[in-house]
Design an enzyme around this catalytic site. Structure first.
Site, mmCIF file in Angstrom:
data_model
loop_
_atom_site.group_PDB
_atom_site.id
_atom_site.type_symbol
_atom_site.label_atom_id
_atom_site.label_comp_id
_atom_site.label_asym_id
_atom_site.label_seq_id
_atom_site.Cartn_x
_atom_site.Cartn_y
_atom_site.Cartn_z
ATOM 1 N N HIS A 1 0.864 -1.198 0.000
ATOM 2 C CA HIS A 1 0.000 0.000 0.000
ATOM 3 C C HIS A 1 0.894 1.239 0.000
ATOM 4 O O HIS A 1 1.480 1.579 1.024
ATOM 5 C CB HIS A 1 -0.901 0.008 1.244
ATOM 6 C CG HIS A 1 -1.833 1.180 1.295
ATOM 7 N ND1 HIS A 1 -3.173 1.050 1.552
ATOM 8 C CD2 HIS A 1 -1.622 2.512 1.126
ATOM 9 C CE1 HIS A 1 -3.751 2.239 1.536
ATOM 10 N NE2 HIS A 1 -2.824 3.151 1.289
ATOM 11 N N HIS B 1 -10.443 1.325 2.306
ATOM 12 C CA HIS B 1 -10.207 2.393 3.284
ATOM 13 C C HIS B 1 -11.398 2.349 4.230
ATOM 14 O O HIS B 1 -12.493 2.774 3.878
ATOM 15 C CB HIS B 1 -10.091 3.756 2.594
ATOM 16 C CG HIS B 1 -9.780 4.851 3.565
ATOM 17 N ND1 HIS B 1 -8.554 5.458 3.650
ATOM 18 C CD2 HIS B 1 -10.544 5.419 4.541
ATOM 19 C CE1 HIS B 1 -8.572 6.360 4.627
ATOM 20 N NE2 HIS B 1 -9.768 6.359 5.181
ATOM 21 N N HIS C 1 -4.413 -0.311 6.295
ATOM 22 C CA HIS C 1 -3.870 0.525 7.371
ATOM 23 C C HIS C 1 -4.755 0.519 8.625
ATOM 24 O O HIS C 1 -5.284 1.549 9.036
ATOM 25 C CB HIS C 1 -3.627 1.967 6.903
ATOM 26 C CG HIS C 1 -4.673 2.547 5.984
ATOM 27 N ND1 HIS C 1 -6.005 2.589 6.289
ATOM 28 C CD2 HIS C 1 -4.556 3.107 4.760
ATOM 29 C CE1 HIS C 1 -6.656 3.154 5.294
ATOM 30 N NE2 HIS C 1 -5.799 3.471 4.360
ATOM 31 N N ASN D 1 -5.430 7.163 -6.045
ATOM 32 C CA ASN D 1 -6.139 8.426 -5.721
ATOM 33 C C ASN D 1 -5.401 9.646 -6.253
ATOM 34 O O ASN D 1 -5.025 10.554 -5.519
ATOM 35 C CB ASN D 1 -6.411 8.540 -4.208
ATOM 36 C CG ASN D 1 -5.159 8.593 -3.361
ATOM 37 O OD1 ASN D 1 -4.121 8.051 -3.734
ATOM 38 N ND2 ASN D 1 -5.242 9.247 -2.210
ATOM 39 N N LYS E 1 -9.489 -0.481 -5.326
ATOM 40 C CA LYS E 1 -9.501 0.283 -4.080
ATOM 41 C C LYS E 1 -10.866 0.918 -3.819
ATOM 42 O O LYS E 1 -11.415 1.605 -4.679
ATOM 43 C CB LYS E 1 -8.429 1.385 -4.171
ATOM 44 C CG LYS E 1 -8.362 2.294 -2.968
ATOM 45 C CD LYS E 1 -7.799 1.585 -1.749
ATOM 46 C CE LYS E 1 -7.955 2.439 -0.516
ATOM 47 N NZ LYS E 1 -6.721 2.654 0.208
ATOM 48 N N LEU F 1 -4.843 9.630 7.867
ATOM 49 C CA LEU F 1 -6.152 8.990 8.010
ATOM 50 C C LEU F 1 -6.059 7.526 7.583
ATOM 51 O O LEU F 1 -5.470 7.260 6.540
ATOM 52 C CB LEU F 1 -7.196 9.710 7.154
ATOM 53 C CG LEU F 1 -7.575 11.103 7.666
ATOM 54 C CD1 LEU F 1 -8.435 11.830 6.635
ATOM 55 C CD2 LEU F 1 -8.300 11.003 8.999
ATOM 56 N N HIS G 1 3.006 14.672 1.070
ATOM 57 C CA HIS G 1 2.413 15.987 0.800
ATOM 58 C C HIS G 1 3.514 17.020 0.999
ATOM 59 O O HIS G 1 4.293 16.904 1.963
ATOM 60 C CB HIS G 1 1.275 16.303 1.787
ATOM 61 C CG HIS G 1 0.055 15.459 1.596
ATOM 62 N ND1 HIS G 1 -0.914 15.723 0.670
ATOM 63 C CD2 HIS G 1 -0.340 14.321 2.217
ATOM 64 C CE1 HIS G 1 -1.873 14.806 0.726
ATOM 65 N NE2 HIS G 1 -1.543 13.937 1.659
ATOM 66 N N ASP H 1 1.578 2.769 3.532
ATOM 67 C CA ASP H 1 0.711 3.940 3.348
ATOM 68 C C ASP H 1 1.532 5.225 3.304
ATOM 69 O O ASP H 1 1.070 6.285 3.746
ATOM 70 C CB ASP H 1 -0.375 4.028 4.423
ATOM 71 C CG ASP H 1 -1.505 4.958 3.994
ATOM 72 O OD1 ASP H 1 -1.598 5.296 2.802
ATOM 73 O OD2 ASP H 1 -2.297 5.364 4.863
ATOM 74 N N HIS I 1 1.398 5.441 -1.824
ATOM 75 C CA HIS I 1 0.974 6.554 -2.693
ATOM 76 C C HIS I 1 2.214 7.106 -3.384
ATOM 77 O O HIS I 1 3.093 7.648 -2.716
ATOM 78 C CB HIS I 1 0.309 7.655 -1.862
ATOM 79 C CG HIS I 1 -0.920 7.184 -1.152
ATOM 80 N ND1 HIS I 1 -2.181 7.299 -1.688
ATOM 81 C CD2 HIS I 1 -1.075 6.551 0.040
ATOM 82 C CE1 HIS I 1 -3.068 6.767 -0.852
ATOM 83 N NE2 HIS I 1 -2.414 6.301 0.209
ATOM 84 N N LEU I 2 2.261 6.963 -4.706
ATOM 85 C CA LEU I 2 3.415 7.476 -5.458
ATOM 86 C C LEU I 2 3.126 8.804 -6.142
ATOM 87 O O LEU I 2 4.047 9.437 -6.658
ATOM 88 C CB LEU I 2 3.874 6.442 -6.496
ATOM 89 C CG LEU I 2 4.414 5.121 -5.937
ATOM 90 C CD1 LEU I 2 4.855 4.204 -7.080
ATOM 91 C CD2 LEU I 2 5.577 5.350 -4.972
ATOM 92 N N ARG I 3 1.834 9.212 -6.177
ATOM 93 C CA ARG I 3 1.450 10.493 -6.794
ATOM 94 C C ARG I 3 1.798 10.531 -8.286
ATOM 95 O O ARG I 3 1.981 9.504 -8.911
ATOM 96 C CB ARG I 3 2.113 11.681 -6.061
ATOM 97 C CG ARG I 3 1.993 11.657 -4.545
ATOM 98 C CD ARG I 3 0.566 11.692 -4.060
ATOM 99 N NE ARG I 3 0.518 11.995 -2.631
ATOM 100 C CZ ARG I 3 -0.460 11.603 -1.835
ATOM 101 N NH1 ARG I 3 -1.459 10.879 -2.294
ATOM 102 N NH2 ARG I 3 -0.454 11.929 -0.566
ATOM 103 N N ALA J 1 -3.781 15.173 5.186
ATOM 104 C CA ALA J 1 -3.530 13.910 5.892
ATOM 105 C C ALA J 1 -2.531 13.079 5.110
ATOM 106 O O ALA J 1 -2.677 12.910 3.906
ATOM 107 C CB ALA J 1 -4.841 13.139 6.047
HETATM 108 O O1 DOR Z 1 -3.455 9.939 5.467
HETATM 109 C C1 DOR Z 1 -3.796 9.558 4.371
HETATM 110 N N1 DOR Z 1 -3.243 10.053 3.242
HETATM 111 N N2 DOR Z 1 -4.743 8.623 4.287
HETATM 112 C C2 DOR Z 1 -5.259 8.258 3.112
HETATM 113 O O2 DOR Z 1 -6.112 7.414 3.094
HETATM 114 C C3 DOR Z 1 -4.833 8.913 1.850
HETATM 115 C C4 DOR Z 1 -3.493 9.456 1.982
HETATM 116 C C5 DOR Z 1 -3.118 10.389 0.876
HETATM 117 O O3 DOR Z 1 -3.376 10.082 -0.295
HETATM 118 O O4 DOR Z 1 -2.524 11.426 1.169
HETATM 119 ZN ZN ZN Z 2 -3.273 5.130 1.680
#
Ligand code: DOR
Ligand code: ZN
Length: 346
Positions: free
Chosen positions: A14, A137, A175, A42, A100, A220, A252, A248, A16-18, A264
């Protein structure tokens, strides 16, 4: 005392690579540490179709160093309008590894998420037939619900019904943050698993406010009580095959975190394996780290474990450094020294 540990190279189930500049800044860290990663969809706009996932996979491949031995595993972002035939086709073509479920407005970039899972029975049925796991989630989103209760209510109001209505659906509660979630997964059928992040194993909700408000510990689902953290450590280190590694890691930029309404997400990829090693060490369970980090995930996803090994050494090293520059500058978790390090490959 074990000071040196060789394990199969881990996967991150799990992350997030953006996209764009942030992808370029963070993807090399994942690719040099993990053999495979389940990449969250996402983005803005989200990755909802096979064609979009193929294009995103190409952008990821272009962002990782040519020398990296890394396979991104793609996911589809469920919406109220997901086409079950496209999911099945994407699975058959080897594009989608999983799907997802973000409840609409649960978290970052979830505005297009699902408003009512009961309306997606056809989609879940197609996933059962295709053997596509559902990654969840697990938070209810009614604004009136206390943020610390959202995971527990989701299990009772949504998850359990989903698990029962779709007896062939393989599902990962992502998570997990509560004792309730750990107990639920323990008692659930074999086809229900969970990922656990490094940060939820080391911080509780009080840490977010220790000495002042700490935006870089906000994610989150939010960290819960100490008794929850202890329960997560217990199941993660138990050797139970239902629990496996998912960082996870969610970058940011510093400006998006340190402001009046901070985003988050905790960016932990630079120290995730080291933090897990420390937790397993503290729990006297270093002999079970490989199962959690490198065996249980492939087993759930029906993929072979990695043959390559990494060596972990007990050695103090400084906290990981911030990554990127300008708007993509991201502070790294944790902000404290690490007790383990990954030995560079010979
Ligand atoms: O804290 C989080 N950040 N929880 C998530 O479910 C998404 C993630 C994000 O994409 O920044
Ligand atoms: Zn996540």
């Amino acid at each position: 005392m074990t000071d040196r540990l060789t394990i199969r190279r881990p996967d991150d189930w799990h992350v997030h690579l953006r996209d764009g500049a942030m992808l370029a800044a963070v993807a090399p860290l994942t690719a040099t540490r993990f053999a495979r990663a389940i990449v969250m969809p996402n983005l803005v706009p989200p990755v909802t179709t096979t064609a979009e996932a193929i294009a995103y996979r190409e952008r990821i491949r272009a962002a990782v160093p040519a020398s990296a031995r890394f396979t991104p595993l793609m996911t589809a972002y469920l919406t109220d309008h997901t086409d079950p035939a496209d999911l099945a086709a994407g699975a058959a073509q080897g594009v989608f590894t999983a799907v997802k479920l973000y409840p609409a407005h649960a978290t970052t970039n979830s505005a297009h998420g699902v408003t009512d899972v009961a309306k997606l029975d056809k989609v879940f049925a197609a996933m059962e037939r295709a053997g596509l796991p559902l990654l969840v989630h697990g938070e209810v989103t009614r604004p009136s619900v206390d943020v610390f209760d959202r995971e527990t209510l989701f299990i009772d109001e949504v998850l359990d019904g989903l698990v029962q209505r779709h007896p062939g659906l393989r599902l990962v509660l992502e998570h997990i943050t509560t004792r309730r979630a750990a107990d639920y997964v323990l008692a659930a059928p074999e086809r229900v698993a969970a990922t656990i992040t490094p940060h939820h194993l080391v911080i509780n909700r009080t840490d977010i406010f220790r000495g002042g408000l700490r935006p870089h510990l906000y994610c989150l689902p939010i960290a819960k009580r100490e008794e929850d953290r202890i329960a997560l450590r217990r199941v993660a280190t138990s050797g139970n095959a239902k629990f496996f590694l998912g960082t996870d890691s969610a970058p940011h930029g510093v400006e998006a975190k340190e402001c009046a309404c901070g985003a988050a997400g905790i960016f932990n990829v630079g120290a995730a394996i080291e933090v897990y090693a420390q937790v397993f060490d503290e729990e006297g369970a270093l002999d079970r780290l490989e199962a959690f980090a490198s065996l249980n995930g492939p087993r759930f996803y029906r993929l072979p474990p990695n043959e390559e090994r990494i060596v972990l050494v007990r050695a103090q090293q400084p906290a990981p450094e911030a990554v990127g520059a300008g708007p993509t500058r991201v502070r790294a978790f944790p902000e404290t020294a690490l007790a383990w390090r990954i030995e560079p490959a010979a």
